[in-house]
Design a protein around this motif. Structure first.
Motif, PDB file in Angstrom:
ATOM      1  N   VAL A 129      34.446  60.786  50.365  1.00 22.07           N
ATOM      2  CA  VAL A 129      35.609  61.657  50.252  1.00 22.07           C
ATOM      3  C   VAL A 129      36.393  61.574  51.553  1.00 22.07           C
ATOM      4  N   ASP A 130      37.629  61.129  51.489  1.00 26.73           N
ATOM      5  CA  ASP A 130      38.495  61.087  52.655  1.00 26.73           C
ATOM      6  C   ASP A 130      39.169  62.450  52.828  1.00 26.73           C
ATOM      7  N   ILE A 131      38.996  63.039  53.993  1.00 27.52           N
ATOM      8  CA  ILE A 131      39.582  64.370  54.249  1.00 27.52           C
ATOM      9  C   ILE A 131      40.558  64.328  55.423  1.00 27.52           C
ATOM     10  N   SER A 132      41.034  63.127  55.756  1.00 29.97           N
ATOM     11  CA  SER A 132      41.898  62.983  56.928  1.00 29.97           C
ATOM     12  C   SER A 132      43.131  63.871  56.848  1.00 29.97           C
ATOM     13  N   ARG A 133      43.742  63.940  55.697  1.00 28.73           N
ATOM     14  CA  ARG A 133      44.997  64.694  55.544  1.00 28.73           C
ATOM     15  C   ARG A 133      44.737  66.192  55.350  1.00 28.73           C
ATOM     16  N   GLN A 134      43.667  66.535  54.675  1.00 29.64           N
ATOM     17  CA  GLN A 134      43.452  67.930  54.290  1.00 29.64           C
ATOM     18  C   GLN A 134      42.665  68.736  55.318  1.00 29.64           C
ATOM     19  N   ALA A 135      41.943  68.059  56.228  1.00 31.04           N
ATOM     20  CA  ALA A 135      41.100  68.778  57.177  1.00 31.04           C
ATOM     21  C   ALA A 135      41.942  69.614  58.134  1.00 31.04           C
ATOM     22  N   LYS A 136      41.427  70.768  58.504  1.00 34.13           N
ATOM     23  CA  LYS A 136      42.024  71.611  59.537  1.00 34.13           C
ATOM     24  C   LYS A 136      41.291  71.307  60.840  1.00 34.13           C
ATOM     25  N   TYR A 137      41.995  70.631  61.758  1.00 31.10           N
ATOM     26  CA  TYR A 137      41.355  70.148  62.973  1.00 31.10           C
ATOM     27  C   TYR A 137      41.202  71.281  63.979  1.00 31.10           C
ATOM     28  N   GLY A 138      39.992  71.365  64.522  1.00 28.16           N
ATOM     29  CA  GLY A 138      39.706  72.423  65.470  1.00 28.16           C
ATOM     30  C   GLY A 138      39.468  73.771  64.831  1.00 28.16           C
ATOM     31  N   GLU A 139      39.519  73.842  63.519  1.00 25.58           N
ATOM     32  CA  GLU A 139      39.293  75.092  62.791  1.00 25.58           C
ATOM     33  C   GLU A 139      38.151  74.885  61.791  1.00 25.58           C
ATOM     34  N   GLU A 140      37.741  75.981  61.210  1.00 23.16           N
ATOM     35  CA  GLU A 140      36.671  75.911  60.228  1.00 23.16           C
ATOM     36  C   GLU A 140      37.214  75.446  58.886  1.00 23.16           C
ATOM     37  N   ASN A 141      36.479  74.508  58.276  1.00 25.01           N
ATOM     38  CA  ASN A 141      36.789  74.021  56.939  1.00 25.01           C
ATOM     39  C   ASN A 141      35.643  74.401  56.010  1.00 25.01           C
TER      40      ASN A 141
END
Length: 838
Positions: free
Chosen positions: A182-194
């Protein structure tokens, strides 16, 4: 769900996710069916120096434990197996509450991967659990994104997985035995909780192979995220994953050897680069081949290649190997191929895979390995464990392979689905030849089912193609009435994925389309079975020794069978059914294996290695040469005697001897001894009974090593001793002592080539023994286990001993340390065992 292309991607965007460096796997898992996930088009690149920084950030931001990290870079990889939450038997609708830490009515249980939805009893009148379950995980990714690619790889999920991130549906994967990413590059919240949510459905589906409803299936497909997962950060310019790329003969690394001899060999290597950056990238590929000592054997560097945005490029290289160590079952020598992608002189991606130099050829009546004929002596294996189903550790996978090798086999069929990569890696290391099998059994579905099945075949080949152990690709649905166009397409798929002139063989149970014909012995009638097969086509008997006796169709030993009850003549004998039953099972396998030499088959595989559970029956299918707890029956040692004696590098095939008799008052005076030596002397209480050569009967006249049958005039309590001679010299000994009264317990755990590790699954055996330490083969005492330390007891507790041994599963914890296990039983002295996890 949006419309999808036949290759599994949506109609607008094809997403490619990075593979990762891993010293244990030849390929990394990847995705199969994709829902739209926009490509990450960023100019920020993950450099090698950044990889180490990202790993440091991952160690602080992710909830995965430090002990799971792989600190090799690039790319940055962290195991993704800890701190999951699980729930089943709840409302199956995906609602916002499933993504919230608080306010949900679901009773989430903390779990780690691999995981099974329900601990199943060994014997039950109910089927294994089927339904919809949810897994979720809260985690962080470094704030440095979104310049790098971020992906989550699942080893397998049974069998339909819908994946969500932060409430957004990302993709669906169909199929329970192969990996996806699963690619989450676009949807991930960087530095925050996912929050990642996986909705799993393992209910019957006629479009998901194997397709047949569980209540009519001869094996179980357990649910869960039952193989490991990983989180990966990598460069947009990367080595494409072979499965995810979904390109014919593409993706990942593709290795093939030509002109193999003891003097030299040529390695052809193809590296598939994917560029998901918004501008063209120029890179070159450097490949280094290392021997087992880590010394460089060969090296090559490609010319620089430009890869257009969103495109791929296949870099082909050739390495010459002087005086190669050839891979074989007795000498499974593995090299390491290290492949690095360089841009501007810096490594931006790296993969390493083990590889064996060997050549194979199937022909009518002959299989040759490295130019030498070799008889394939095999078995079948189901991957399930009692209680845990499919959710077992990589070490447990290795131990299964070790037992198959130790039992004397040089070949294993992966019935009836692709196994874990850890099992195949173990086969590479131990020297087991493999038939890799697509999911299927007695079911041929509609067009959608067939499409999914053909995709399974391609994905299986793409994932597993670089394993030297694999010599056959079962691109067929076992015992299913397949249409000819399907068989033609399945055979073609194997050869399209491996487009080489030599060394690639498809196989199927019907004599059509495939390179090698692999029927079960019982598919024809006694007394000839397939011994008169006259076509100019390689024949391998993929099953024998069970059904023809279960169905009373043996056709040879009718005189001996005439006085046996139906339950006595079958090969389906539990270990606890006693000496006579185990002797009969071993004789059945001996007779059938011996008879298989009369025809043109290049080898055979018995049914089967381990007892297992079926969907259609509440009992255990007990024709294994070991029971479901991996404890050997007499037949195990019959097959062990067919191997060697050889000087194998792993210690298998040494001179051996085994007495298939418990030597108690009810025992047969006909004492059968298995050995791979020339002569046996049997002694009773220190006095010779006889010294004999192997049996010369029509049930043993083709065997590499026939058994030795002794007649002891009268029973006398004490010690039977067998001394095996080779070339006139004593080479091995074995003893059987008449058991006395039950006195105490003794504990051991099954190592089988692997000591206890972290998050491991171990069989622990409590033996009911007399004062001398002799196991009482008819003891059924109730035994209770207690555990101290970071670990968990899995299964029945207390549990009754079977044939003198009570078994419990121990799941070790995340950290290394000491476990202390105690076993108690009424009237027996307790036993304590310390297990050090490493």
């Amino acid at each position: 769900m949006p419309e999808q292309h036949p290759n599994g991607t949506d109609a607008e965007t094809q997403v490619c996710v990075s593979t990762s460096f891993n010293t244990n796997l030849s390929n990394t898992p990847d995705n199969r069916y994709l829902m739209p996930v926009p490509s990450l088009l960023s100019s920020t690149m993950l450099r090698p120096s950044c990889g180490l920084l990202l790993i440091a950030a991952l160690s602080q931001c992710t909830s995965s434990a430090n002990s799971e990290r792989n600190t090799q870079a690039p790319p940055a990889v962290t195991q993704f197996n800890q701190d999951w939450q699980f729930v089943r038997d709840v409302d199956t609708t995906v609602t916002a509450s499933l993504f919230a830490k608080t306010g949900s009515t679901a009773q989430w249980a903390p779990v780690s991967l691999p995981h099974t939805p329900r601990i199943e009893p060994v014997v039950t009148e109910q089927q294994q659990w089927q339904g919809i379950s949810f897994y979720r995980k809260f985690f962080r990714v470094p704030a440095a994104g979104p310049g790098s690619r971020v992906a989550i790889e699942f080893g397998a999920a049974m069998h339909t997985a819908d994946v969500y991130l932060n409430g957004q549906n990302l993709q669906r994967h169909v199929g329970g035995y192969l990996p996806f990413t699963v690619d989450i590059s676009r949807q991930a919240k960087y530095g925050e909780e996912n929050v990642l949510l996986v909705r799993l459905n393992n209910q019957d589906s006629p479009v998901v192979p194997p397709g047949k409803p569980l209540k009519g299936l001869d094996f179980n497909f357990y649910g869960g995220l039952y193989r490991p997962a990983r989180l990966i950060l990598s460069d947009p310019l990367h080595i494409a994953n072979a499965v995810q790329a979904n390109r014919v003969a593409g993706g990942g690394l593709l290795l093939h050897y030509e002109n193999v001899s003891p003097q030299s060999a040529t390695l052809h290597l193809q590296t598939d680069l994917q560029n998901d950056a918004p501008q063209a990238q120029t890179a070159l590929v450097r490949t280094v081949l290392l021997n087992e000592k880590g010394q460089e054997v060969a090296r090559t560097t490609s010319e620089a290649a430009s890869v257009a945005p969103g495109a791929s490029s296949q870099i082909k290289q050739q390495l010459s190997i002087a005086q190669p160590q050839l891979w074989s079952p007795d000498q499974p020598y593995l090299y390491r191929a290290v492949v690095e992608v360089l841009r501007d002189g810096k490594v931006v991606d790296r993969q390493e895979t083990t590889t064996g130099v060997r050549s194979i050829r199937f022909a009518a009546k002959t299989f040759t390995l490295n130019g030498q004929p070799l008889r394939l002596r095999g078995t079948n294996r189901h991957q399930e464990y009692p209680y845990l189903g499919y959710a077992i550790s990589d070490n447990a996978q290795y131990r299964d392979a070790w037992k198959i090798k130790d039992a004397g086999f040089n070949f294993v069929r992966c019935s009836h689905y692709p196994p874990s990569e850890a099992f195949l890696q173990a086969c590479d290391e131990l020297g087991l030849l493999v038939m890799d099998s697509a999911p299927g059994w007695q079911f041929f579905g509609n067009a959608e089912f067939q499409k999914n099945s053909l995709q399974d075949i391609r994905d299986m080949v793409r994932r597993d193609r670089n394993h030297p152990s694999i010599v056959l690709w079962e691109a067929a649905l076992n015992e299913s009435d397949m249409a000819k166009p399907f068989m033609e397409a399945a055979h073609k798929a194997v050869h399209e994925e491996l487009p080489f002139a030599e060394g690639v063989y498809s196989c199927g149970w019907l004599d059509y389309a495939y390179d090698v014909f692999i029927p079960a012995r019982q598919h024809l009638k006694a007394p000839d079975y397939f011994n008169k097969y006259a076509k100019d086509k390689p024949l391998f008997l993929c099953e024998y020794g069970d059904w023809e006796y279960y169905a009373h169709n043996a056709g040879f030993n009718q005189t001996a069978f005439s006085g046996l009850k139906e339950s006595e003549r079958t090969s389906r004998q539990l270990r606890g059914q006693g000496e006579r039953a185990l002797t009969q099972q071993a004789l059945n396998f001996q007779e059938a294996h011996n008879d298989n030499f009369r025809g043109p088959a290049v080898g055979d595989a018995n049914w089967l290695m381990f007892d297992y559970k079926r969907g259609y029956a509440p009992d255990i299918e007990s024709s294994g040469v070991s029971d479901i707890f991996r404890l050997p029956k007499f037949a195990y040692y019959f097959y062990q005697s067919q191997n060697g004696p050889v000087e194998g590098r792993n210690g298998f095939g040494k001179p051996m001897v085994y007495i298939a008799n418990y030597w108690q008052p009810t025992s047969s005076k006909q004492v059968v001894v298995y050995s791979n030596c020339d002569e046996i002397e049997l002694q009773l209480n220190g006095k010779p009974v006889a010294r004999q050569r192997p049996d010369a009967t029509k049930f043993a006249d083709r065997l590499a090593h026939a058994p030795f049958t002794f007649t002891v005039p009268a029973f006398a309590p004490g010690t039977l001793k067998a001394v095996a001679y080779r070339n006139g010299k004593s080479a091995a000994t074995a003893e059987r002592r008449t058991p006395g009264a039950a006195h105490h317990l003794q504990l051991r755990y099954d190592r089988s080539g692997r000591d206890a590790g972290r998050q491991d699954v171990l069989f622990v055996y409590a033996e009911v023994v007399d004062v001398n330490g002799t196991v009482l083969p008819e003891a059924t005492n109730s035994i209770r286990f207690a555990l101290k330390g970071e670990g968990e007891l899995i299964g029945d507790n207390p549990v009754r001993a079977e044939a003198g041994i009570a078994t419990v599963l121990v799941k070790t914890g995340l950290e290394k340390g000491t476990l202390q296990l105690t076993a108690t039983g009424d009237g027996l002295t307790d036993a304590t065992l310390k297990i050090e996890t490493k």
